[in-house]
Enzyme design. Sequence first.
Site, PDB file in Angstrom:
ATOM      1  N   ARG A  63       0.812  -1.222   0.000  1.00 30.48           N
ATOM      2  CA  ARG A  63       0.000   0.000   0.000  1.00 30.48           C
ATOM      3  C   ARG A  63       0.840   1.264   0.000  1.00 30.48           C
ATOM      4  O   ARG A  63       0.384   2.317  -0.437  1.00 30.48           O
ATOM      5  CB  ARG A  63      -1.004  -0.034   1.147  1.00 30.48           C
ATOM      6  CG  ARG A  63      -2.085  -1.097   0.928  1.00 30.48           C
ATOM      7  CD  ARG A  63      -3.118  -1.139   2.030  1.00 30.48           C
ATOM      8  NE  ARG A  63      -2.567  -1.402   3.340  1.00 30.48           N
ATOM      9  CZ  ARG A  63      -2.495  -2.602   3.912  1.00 30.48           C
ATOM     10  NH1 ARG A  63      -2.959  -3.661   3.294  1.00 30.48           N
ATOM     11  NH2 ARG A  63      -1.971  -2.747   5.101  1.00 30.48           N
ATOM     12  N   GLU A 100       4.564 -10.548  13.983  1.00 36.07           N
ATOM     13  CA  GLU A 100       3.862 -11.067  15.155  1.00 36.07           C
ATOM     14  C   GLU A 100       4.027 -12.585  15.226  1.00 36.07           C
ATOM     15  O   GLU A 100       4.211 -13.153  16.289  1.00 36.07           O
ATOM     16  CB  GLU A 100       2.383 -10.678  15.062  1.00 36.07           C
ATOM     17  CG  GLU A 100       1.664 -10.780  16.374  1.00 36.07           C
ATOM     18  CD  GLU A 100       0.241 -10.252  16.290  1.00 36.07           C
ATOM     19  OE1 GLU A 100      -0.513 -10.540  17.221  1.00 36.07           O
ATOM     20  OE2 GLU A 100      -0.091  -9.572  15.308  1.00 36.07           O
TER      21      GLU A 100
END
Length: 180
Positions: A63, A100
């Site tokens: 993005r 994560e």
Amino acid sequence: SIISYMNLKKYIRSIPNYPKQGILFRDITSLLEHKKAFHFTIQKMKEISKKTPHTKIAAIESRGFVFASALAYLNKKPLVLLRKKGKLPGTTISQKFKLEYGMDTIEVHKSSLNKKDKVIIIDDLIATGGTALAAAKLVSKCKAKVSAFIFLIDLFDLPGTKLLQSHGYKTYKLIDFPGH
């Protein structure tokens, strides 16, 4: 005519439990689909970039590409793509980083940056800062200097901005949202 102020927050959709339970996803597609909001976003990023000496603009996949390409075009600067591993065909320099869950790698063409370059790094959003810090390390591995980061959204209650600033990087954002 250029709009002097626009509340960009109202153009960001918030989608609960996406992509998984407990995540509040900040969706930028609703901003991109509104021509005045997208135009205003790029104009604001341009104003920030004009105050920040730079020779190139780097974009974090994917993005970040949207905003950085428009900004590079307006500033008449080269656009450097920081991509996921295996996406660039030439000789690359890599930087691994923690996610994560597990590890990831971003890469840049070895020929894209050098010691003369001052780079603004663009992404849509800063959250925990792992990808952004890896991007900065990647730029440094190329002997270039990071001038600043520009993000559309800062998830202010997550540690990303503080992490970048603790490493001495300037950060700019257009919108603050909580990450939770």
